[in-house]
Motif scaffolding. Sequence first.
Motif, short mmCIF file in Angstrom:
data_model
loop_
_atom_site.label_atom_id
_atom_site.label_comp_id
_atom_site.label_asym_id
_atom_site.label_seq_id
_atom_site.Cartn_x
_atom_site.Cartn_y
_atom_site.Cartn_z
N ASP A 39 118.55 19.07 28.19
CA ASP A 39 117.50 18.20 28.75
C ASP A 39 116.18 18.42 28.03
N TYR A 40 115.87 19.67 27.78
CA TYR A 40 114.62 20.00 27.08
C TYR A 40 114.61 19.39 25.67
N LYS A 42 116.37 16.78 24.62
CA LYS A 42 116.27 15.32 24.74
C LYS A 42 114.84 14.89 25.05
N ASN A 43 114.19 15.59 25.97
CA ASN A 43 112.80 15.25 26.32
C ASN A 43 111.87 15.46 25.12
N THR A 44 112.07 16.56 24.43
CA THR A 44 111.23 16.84 23.25
C THR A 44 111.47 15.79 22.18
N ARG A 46 112.47 12.70 22.59
CA ARG A 46 111.86 11.46 23.05
C ARG A 46 110.35 11.48 22.84
N LYS A 47 109.73 12.60 23.18
CA LYS A 47 108.28 12.73 23.01
C LYS A 47 107.88 12.64 21.54
#
Length: 142
Positions: A39-40, A42-44, A46-47
């Motif tokens: 998740d981390y 994927k979030n990174t 995306r950012k």
Amino acid sequence: MTETQMTDEEFMQFVIENKERIIELMKTVDSTSDNDLKDYVKNTERKVKDRAHQAKDKTEDFAKDMYSAVMNPDVHKHFIRMGMEFFMGLNELASRMPMPDSVKQFKEDVSTSTTEVRSEFCKNNKDCPAKAKSNLEKIELD
């Protein structure tokens, strides 16, 4: 030895007796940390992509603005005027500078020769630029 401390033998016995439960707990911890890590990531990711798109958009806008400014006809007009004034100033400066008589004579000879060559060139050339000058239209640079 206090009641909370274990000997190595007691610890080994505890591990053997609870081996399956310990393995389950470790799998749970591993899967939880793997999911959290995924998740981390994927979030990174995306950012980072969002920031890259923002930077790209800002860069494109800046490039368009700069192109518009540089290609503006009013800007060109001022630079052309500035360049012409600069060269006229250099010419005037060169004509007023103190120089030896031999250099002055050379300058006059070059000027005379240029005029003579230009006239001979135009006599023998139907496409002479000097002949075409009379057909040119004057452009005002206001």
